[in-house]
Design a protein around this motif. Sequence first.
Motif, PDB file in Angstrom:
ATOM      1  N   SER A 137       0.829  -1.200   0.000  1.00  0.00           N
ATOM      2  CA  SER A 137       0.000   0.000   0.000  1.00  0.00           C
ATOM      3  C   SER A 137       0.867   1.256   0.000  1.00  0.00           C
ATOM      4  O   SER A 137       0.574   2.227  -0.711  1.00  0.00           O
ATOM      5  CB  SER A 137      -0.919  -0.007   1.222  1.00  0.00           C
TER       6      SER A 137
ATOM      7  N   GLN B 116       3.916   1.496  -1.209  1.00  0.00           N
ATOM      8  CA  GLN B 116       4.515   1.591  -2.532  1.00  0.00           C
ATOM      9  C   GLN B 116       3.519   2.167  -3.542  1.00  0.00           C
ATOM     10  O   GLN B 116       3.871   3.008  -4.370  1.00  0.00           O
ATOM     11  CB  GLN B 116       5.005   0.225  -3.004  1.00  0.00           C
ATOM     12  N   LYS B 117       2.268   1.719  -3.446  1.00  0.00           N
ATOM     13  CA  LYS B 117       1.240   2.228  -4.350  1.00  0.00           C
ATOM     14  C   LYS B 117       1.011   3.713  -4.112  1.00  0.00           C
ATOM     15  O   LYS B 117       0.878   4.491  -5.062  1.00  0.00           O
ATOM     16  CB  LYS B 117      -0.071   1.459  -4.167  1.00  0.00           C
ATOM     17  N   ASP B 118       0.983   4.118  -2.842  1.00  0.00           N
ATOM     18  CA  ASP B 118       0.787   5.536  -2.515  1.00  0.00           C
ATOM     19  C   ASP B 118       1.943   6.385  -3.063  1.00  0.00           C
ATOM     20  O   ASP B 118       1.720   7.466  -3.607  1.00  0.00           O
ATOM     21  CB  ASP B 118       0.665   5.727  -0.999  1.00  0.00           C
ATOM     22  N   ALA B 119       3.166   5.873  -2.929  1.00  0.00           N
ATOM     23  CA  ALA B 119       4.322   6.610  -3.433  1.00  0.00           C
ATOM     24  C   ALA B 119       4.265   6.720  -4.957  1.00  0.00           C
ATOM     25  O   ALA B 119       4.553   7.770  -5.533  1.00  0.00           O
ATOM     26  CB  ALA B 119       5.623   5.930  -2.999  1.00  0.00           C
ATOM     27  N   HIS B 120       3.858   5.644  -5.614  1.00  0.00           N
ATOM     28  CA  HIS B 120       3.749   5.657  -7.077  1.00  0.00           C
ATOM     29  C   HIS B 120       2.654   6.624  -7.528  1.00  0.00           C
ATOM     30  O   HIS B 120       2.848   7.392  -8.477  1.00  0.00           O
ATOM     31  CB  HIS B 120       3.462   4.236  -7.583  1.00  0.00           C
ATOM     32  N   ILE B 121       1.547   6.629  -6.835  1.00  0.00           N
ATOM     33  CA  ILE B 121       0.455   7.550  -7.167  1.00  0.00           C
ATOM     34  C   ILE B 121       0.892   8.991  -6.961  1.00  0.00           C
ATOM     35  O   ILE B 121       0.622   9.868  -7.788  1.00  0.00           O
ATOM     36  CB  ILE B 121      -0.812   7.214  -6.336  1.00  0.00           C
TER      37      ILE B 121
ATOM     38  N   ALA C 172       3.946  10.163  -7.143  1.00  0.00           N
ATOM     39  CA  ALA C 172       4.897  10.502  -8.204  1.00  0.00           C
ATOM     40  C   ALA C 172       4.163  10.800  -9.508  1.00  0.00           C
ATOM     41  O   ALA C 172       4.500  11.757 -10.220  1.00  0.00           O
ATOM     42  CB  ALA C 172       5.900   9.359  -8.407  1.00  0.00           C
ATOM     43  N   LEU C 173       3.156   9.989  -9.833  1.00  0.00           N
ATOM     44  CA  LEU C 173       2.377  10.229 -11.051  1.00  0.00           C
ATOM     45  C   LEU C 173       1.616  11.549 -10.965  1.00  0.00           C
ATOM     46  O   LEU C 173       1.532  12.289 -11.955  1.00  0.00           O
ATOM     47  CB  LEU C 173       1.413   9.070 -11.306  1.00  0.00           C
ATOM     48  N   GLU C 174       1.050  11.837  -9.789  1.00  0.00           N
ATOM     49  CA  GLU C 174       0.335  13.106  -9.624  1.00  0.00           C
ATOM     50  C   GLU C 174       1.283  14.279  -9.780  1.00  0.00           C
ATOM     51  O   GLU C 174       0.926  15.294 -10.397  1.00  0.00           O
ATOM     52  CB  GLU C 174      -0.341  13.166  -8.254  1.00  0.00           C
ATOM     53  N   GLU C 175       2.510  14.182  -9.278  1.00  0.00           N
ATOM     54  CA  GLU C 175       3.494  15.257  -9.408  1.00  0.00           C
ATOM     55  C   GLU C 175       3.893  15.445 -10.871  1.00  0.00           C
ATOM     56  O   GLU C 175       3.997  16.568 -11.362  1.00  0.00           O
ATOM     57  CB  GLU C 175       4.729  14.948  -8.553  1.00  0.00           C
ATOM     58  N   ARG C 176       4.108  14.342 -11.596  1.00  0.00           N
ATOM     59  CA  ARG C 176       4.436  14.444 -13.017  1.00  0.00           C
ATOM     60  C   ARG C 176       3.290  15.088 -13.793  1.00  0.00           C
ATOM     61  O   ARG C 176       3.519  15.915 -14.673  1.00  0.00           O
ATOM     62  CB  ARG C 176       4.741  13.056 -13.590  1.00  0.00           C
TER      63      ARG C 176
END
Length: 144
Positions: free
Chosen positions: A25, A27-32, A34-38
Amino acid sequence: MKNELALKQRIAELESLLDYERQLSLQKDAHIAALEERWRLAQQKQFGKSAEGFVGQGELFNEVEEIVEAVKAEQQSANAPRKKPIRKPLPTDLPREQVIHDIEDKTCGCCGGELHKMGEDKSEKLEFIPAQIKVIEHIRPKYA
């Protein structure tokens, strides 16, 4: 006693499974994130103000000396005389063919006198014929 041991093992398995799910969870939050920042940066780049700067950006280019040195280097390179490139002549041992491009009427349009030759332009072109190479000289007489 067997039940207690089995229950403890089951509790340990469930706790390890719960820890794994928590890590997944995170890891998923960190990935989300990062995607939101991009996505936010892409939106800013496409739709934001072009002159808008970022915090601390002004300190990056505060070196006046570098700018002065770059301008001096440009001035020195601009003032340097440039040499016209000179093509090396084709070897003289190659067979040559001369093509003379001359004018038919060699009379002056103003006075009707005969034109005299005052020079000529020459250019060489290397022509490749399979198993044979020759130089064709184009001669253009100049008249005045």
